[in-house]
Design a protein around this motif. Structure first.
Motif, PDB file in Angstrom:
ATOM      1  N   LYS A 290      -9.660   0.193  10.001  1.00 56.65           N
ATOM      2  CA  LYS A 290      -8.455   0.488  10.780  1.00 56.65           C
ATOM      3  C   LYS A 290      -8.478  -0.212  12.131  1.00 56.65           C
ATOM      4  O   LYS A 290      -7.435  -0.556  12.683  1.00 56.65           O
ATOM      5  CB  LYS A 290      -8.324   1.997  10.978  1.00 56.65           C
ATOM      6  CG  LYS A 290      -8.029   2.777   9.702  1.00 56.65           C
ATOM      7  CD  LYS A 290      -7.886   4.261   9.991  1.00 56.65           C
ATOM      8  CE  LYS A 290      -7.584   5.037   8.714  1.00 56.65           C
ATOM      9  NZ  LYS A 290      -7.458   6.500   8.980  1.00 56.65           N
TER      10      LYS A 290
ATOM     11  N   LYS B 219      -8.958  -0.649   1.989  1.00 54.19           N
ATOM     12  CA  LYS B 219      -8.730  -1.215   3.310  1.00 54.19           C
ATOM     13  C   LYS B 219     -10.063  -1.351   4.037  1.00 54.19           C
ATOM     14  O   LYS B 219     -10.904  -0.469   3.991  1.00 54.19           O
ATOM     15  CB  LYS B 219      -7.799  -0.318   4.123  1.00 54.19           C
ATOM     16  CG  LYS B 219      -6.311  -0.464   3.778  1.00 54.19           C
ATOM     17  CD  LYS B 219      -5.741  -1.734   4.342  1.00 54.19           C
ATOM     18  CE  LYS B 219      -4.229  -1.797   4.189  1.00 54.19           C
ATOM     19  NZ  LYS B 219      -3.540  -0.886   5.105  1.00 54.19           N
TER      20      LYS B 219
ATOM     21  N   TYR C  65      -9.176  -6.370   3.079  1.00 53.76           N
ATOM     22  CA  TYR C  65      -9.634  -5.397   2.092  1.00 53.76           C
ATOM     23  C   TYR C  65     -11.080  -5.728   1.727  1.00 53.76           C
ATOM     24  O   TYR C  65     -11.554  -6.841   1.949  1.00 53.76           O
ATOM     25  CB  TYR C  65      -8.767  -5.448   0.828  1.00 53.76           C
ATOM     26  CG  TYR C  65      -7.395  -4.840   0.992  1.00 53.76           C
ATOM     27  CD1 TYR C  65      -7.103  -3.596   0.443  1.00 53.76           C
ATOM     28  CD2 TYR C  65      -6.400  -5.506   1.688  1.00 53.76           C
ATOM     29  CE1 TYR C  65      -5.845  -3.026   0.590  1.00 53.76           C
ATOM     30  CE2 TYR C  65      -5.133  -4.956   1.843  1.00 53.76           C
ATOM     31  CZ  TYR C  65      -4.859  -3.712   1.285  1.00 53.76           C
ATOM     32  OH  TYR C  65      -3.611  -3.152   1.443  1.00 53.76           O
TER      33      TYR C  65
ATOM     34  N   ASN D 287      -3.534  -7.834   5.339  1.00 56.28           N
ATOM     35  CA  ASN D 287      -4.615  -7.015   5.884  1.00 56.28           C
ATOM     36  C   ASN D 287      -5.909  -7.391   5.182  1.00 56.28           C
ATOM     37  O   ASN D 287      -5.909  -8.021   4.127  1.00 56.28           O
ATOM     38  CB  ASN D 287      -4.343  -5.520   5.673  1.00 56.28           C
ATOM     39  CG  ASN D 287      -3.384  -4.947   6.713  1.00 56.28           C
ATOM     40  OD1 ASN D 287      -2.727  -3.962   6.459  1.00 56.28           O
ATOM     41  ND2 ASN D 287      -3.303  -5.562   7.881  1.00 56.28           N
TER      42      ASN D 287
ATOM     43  N   GLN E 263       5.442  -0.693   6.499  1.00 54.89           N
ATOM     44  CA  GLN E 263       4.862  -2.015   6.301  1.00 54.89           C
ATOM     45  C   GLN E 263       5.949  -3.077   6.452  1.00 54.89           C
ATOM     46  O   GLN E 263       7.029  -2.960   5.901  1.00 54.89           O
ATOM     47  CB  GLN E 263       4.247  -2.109   4.908  1.00 54.89           C
ATOM     48  CG  GLN E 263       3.413  -3.342   4.700  1.00 54.89           C
ATOM     49  CD  GLN E 263       1.946  -3.018   4.715  1.00 54.89           C
ATOM     50  OE1 GLN E 263       1.568  -1.958   5.167  1.00 54.89           O
ATOM     51  NE2 GLN E 263       1.131  -3.933   4.244  1.00 54.89           N
TER      52      GLN E 263
ATOM     53  N   ASN F 207      -7.499  -4.114  11.098  1.00 56.81           N
ATOM     54  CA  ASN F 207      -6.164  -4.353  10.557  1.00 56.81           C
ATOM     55  C   ASN F 207      -5.090  -3.913  11.540  1.00 56.81           C
ATOM     56  O   ASN F 207      -5.155  -2.815  12.099  1.00 56.81           O
ATOM     57  CB  ASN F 207      -5.991  -3.612   9.225  1.00 56.81           C
ATOM     58  CG  ASN F 207      -6.797  -4.247   8.109  1.00 56.81           C
ATOM     59  OD1 ASN F 207      -6.964  -5.458   8.078  1.00 56.81           O
ATOM     60  ND2 ASN F 207      -7.296  -3.422   7.192  1.00 56.81           N
TER      61      ASN F 207
ATOM     62  N   THR G 135       0.818  -1.219   0.000  1.00 54.10           N
ATOM     63  CA  THR G 135       0.000   0.000   0.000  1.00 54.10           C
ATOM     64  C   THR G 135       0.846   1.261   0.000  1.00 54.10           C
ATOM     65  O   THR G 135       0.330   2.360   0.132  1.00 54.10           O
ATOM     66  CB  THR G 135      -0.912   0.014   1.233  1.00 54.10           C
ATOM     67  OG1 THR G 135      -0.095  -0.053   2.414  1.00 54.10           O
ATOM     68  CG2 THR G 135      -1.868  -1.160   1.205  1.00 54.10           C
TER      69      THR G 135
END
Length: 649
Positions: free
Chosen positions: A218, A215, A200, A198, A186, A221, A181
């Motif tokens: 928050k 995503k 999506y 993560n 990361q 993830n 991303t």
């Protein structure tokens, strides 16, 4: 498939290290061993390969090279090194025969794969995988029969990294991805050199196209892995897999490995998810992953290597009681093997789809389906066939049972990344589905018979189900097994009980079994045929004979019994033939048969003045089958009949 740490629960403690007398310790070997023990597969693999390229041979090195690729699901590359290992003729553990067979399937060398499986079965004793192989040596025929049922294409959301594991959430599809991303913070996973996963989401349009991935949340993830979510029907609760990571800290087992746990989150106002909480049966000492819910959402299914697991990972279930959970239960040997069983998905049709390399398949992980039976056990798993399965890893099956559309994940050839998501349309259901029903009527009048008890039995006469016909005479036994014989028994007051055998078709559809019941008490009057009251269609005689045979005597006993009950009843016996022979011959033959029948009744106690008899030959045919007309034997037989017409009461 590359992310083995999170995806398949290929637990570090299960990596086989068998001691062998090495022929020669090559330069660089010690360093590679150290890297292997630390599970830095990619670096170790390169080192071992460079050493092997110099011509050094070592059974242990070939095992490690084969394992490195095998554990990362690059089965074709693993095959090269297992080839080298077995070419050395060194004695190896039975497990290596199994792994070698799996890699041979990945390169479609099924003949040699079967040979290795036969060796595995010979050497492994009670291993479930060996027993399955012995009992299903025709497994390729089964797979072939189940193949060709899917239209598969790229889902349109894949990256050059790992993308897999879909779930429906409203009009969205949620999945796991390790795509970059652009975040410099990361982290990458050392097993695969991939970014951590993560969640999506993509909009699932009515046309079947998926929107651009974004995503998911928050709050869900984290800095480490999240994958395989499942949502309740109301969309307010989700379960998902995450590394052992709580309050910003990683949990580790005794060997300092961060394992997997299942977490739960609740949807709050503003479409935000609550902080995730781990489920009580998680542990720092075993992994729990890939949750899925039963149709009634009272049971959670998952994969784990917890105590009691027979293989590298097994499928388990646990009851959900509000906010509390029962004790996890292993799904048992029908589902689980000494291999990997993982990625379960339960549908609203009580079908459990899962990925396994322990049941006979095409290579790598194959997708199987097992039907949940009414007694709570599972039927034997069935391979879903090609093209859903391939020689590589195929897993994370998801289907909308109404549209028969869904998704699966695979690292098959031709993909964009390490793992890819494919969308599919199932054009034919895997399991043959038949329903059994019919209408109960009166044999003579055709009147529908309501409130008739109808019972279903298996071929051993074990009672399976009992229903009552409705006001239209309709009964419904529901779903029955294709290709199996059953007995259906109908009972109603004033009617003879009737039992019929029916063998269900082997193709999906509906079996219609009409039932016609005869009345126990049958009113007759002058002019009626007494034979019809008993369903006597024919009094049999041998060819060109007129003597009464034993089977004919049985039918005549019924007539005799009625005449004894009604001493004033008189009968005219009328015998008929079909058209095959001359008119004159048929007339004489039928007349002799009628008189022979009368003589039998007189000999058994009926006064002669109560009986008359005559043969009519072929003059009174009941159908079209006259001279020169082509008819079936059944049609001809309808004309070869005896009638017992009541002339007085």
């Amino acid at each position: 498939m590359k992310n083995k740490a999170i995806l398949f629960i290929t637990f570090l403690s299960l990596i086989a290290t068998v001691g062998f007398a090495q022929e020669k310790q090559p330069a660089g070997g010690k360093k590679a061993d150290k890297q292997y023990d630390k599970y830095a597969y990619i670096d170790a693999t390169k080192t071992y390969e460079r050493v092997a390229a110099k011509g050094y041979k070592s059974a242990e090195m070939f095992m490690k090279l084969g394992n490195a690729y095998y554990f990362n699901a690059e089965l074709d590359k693993a095959n090269k090194w297992y080839d080298e290992l077995f070419a050395m003729g060194t004695d190896v553990d039975p497990e290596y025969y199994y792994r070698y067979a799996q890699t041979l399937k990945s390169v479609k060398n099924y003949t040699k794969a079967d040979q290795m499986m036969a060796k595995f079965a010979e050497k492994s004793g009670d291993d479930v995988r060996a027993k399955l192989y012995k009992s299903k040596q025709d497994y390729m025929d089964e797979i072939k029969a189940n193949s060709g049922r899917y239209k598969i294409e790229d889902a349109g959301i894949n990256s050059k990294y790992s993308d897999y594991g879909t779930a429906f959430f409203g009009n969205q599809v949620v999945f796991a991805s390790s795509r970059d991303t652009g975040n410099f913070a990361q982290k990458k996973h050392k097993w695969s050199n991939q970014y951590f996963l993560n969640l999506y989401s993509s909009e699932n349009t009515p046309e079947g196209a998926l929107g651009a991935p974004v995503k998911f949340s928050k709050n869900i993830n984290s800095r480490f892995h999240e994958d395989t979510p499942i949502f309740t029907k109301d969309g307010k609760t989700m379960y998902f897999t995450r590394n052992n990571f709580n309050n910003g800290k990683k949990g580790k087992d005794a060997s300092r490995t961060t394992l997997l746990k299942i977490y739960k989150a609740t949807l709050l106002e503003g479409n935000k998810w609550s902080d995730a909480t781990e489920l009580p049966f998680n542990s720092n000492n075993h992994s729990v992953a890939h949750p899925t819910l039963s149709a009634d959402e009272k049971t959670l299914y998952f994969a784990s290597d917890m105590e009691g697991t027979r293989g590298q990972s097994d499928l388990w279930k646990v009851s959900i009681n509000g906010d509390s959970y029962g004790t996890p239960e292993n799904l048992g040997p029908t589902i689980n093997t000494e291999g990997k069983e993982t990625f379960p998905t339960m549908t609203d049709e009580n079908e459990l789809y899962f990925a396994t390399d322990g049941h006979p398949g095409l290579g790598g992980l194959d997708i199987f389906m097992a039907k949940l039976k009414e007694d709570g056990t599972f039927a034997a798993p069935i391979n879903v066939g090609e093209p859903a399965n391939s020689p590589k890893d195929d897993f994370a099956y998801l289907i909308d049972t109404k549209t028969r559309k869904g998704f699966l994940s695979s690292n098959r050839d031709g993909g964009q990344g390490y793992d890819d998501i494919y969308k599919f349309l199932e054009t034919r259901k895997l399991v043959c589905e038949q329903t059994l029903s019919g209408i109960v009527t009166d044999l003579e009048t055709g009147e529908v018979l309501a409130n008739t008890k109808v019972t279903l039995f298996d071929d051993k006469f074990n009672k399976l189900k009992e229903v009552t016909s409705d006001d239209k005479g309709f009964y419904d036994m529901g779903t029955v097994e294709c290709g199996k014989p059953y007995y259906v028994r109908a009972e109603r007051e004033l009617y003879e009980t009737k039992e019929q055998k029916i063998t269900i078709s082997k193709t999906t559809g509906k079996t219609d079994l009409p039932i016609q019941l005869e009345k126990k008490v049958k009113p007759v009057t002058v002019g009626d045929d007494l034979a019809k009251a008993f369903g006597i269609k024919i009094i049999y005689f041998d060819l060109d004979k007129w003597n009464i045979r034993p089977d004919a005597a049985l039918e005549l006993e019924k007539i005799l019994d009625v005449m004894k009950q009604y001493p004033n009843m008189k009968i005219d016996v009328r015998s008929h033939t079909d058209c095959r022979a001359s008119h004159k011959y048929n007339e004489k033959l039928s007349d002799r048969r009628a008189k022979s029948t009368v003589a039998w009744l007189i000999a058994n106690g009926v006064n002669a003045d109560r009986l008359t008899g005559k043969g009519y030959g072929e003059t009174r045919l009941v159908n079209k089958c006259a001279d020169g007309v082509q008819c079936t034997e059944e049609e001809h037989q309808a004309n070869r009949r005896s009638e017992f017409i009541i002339t007085a009461l």
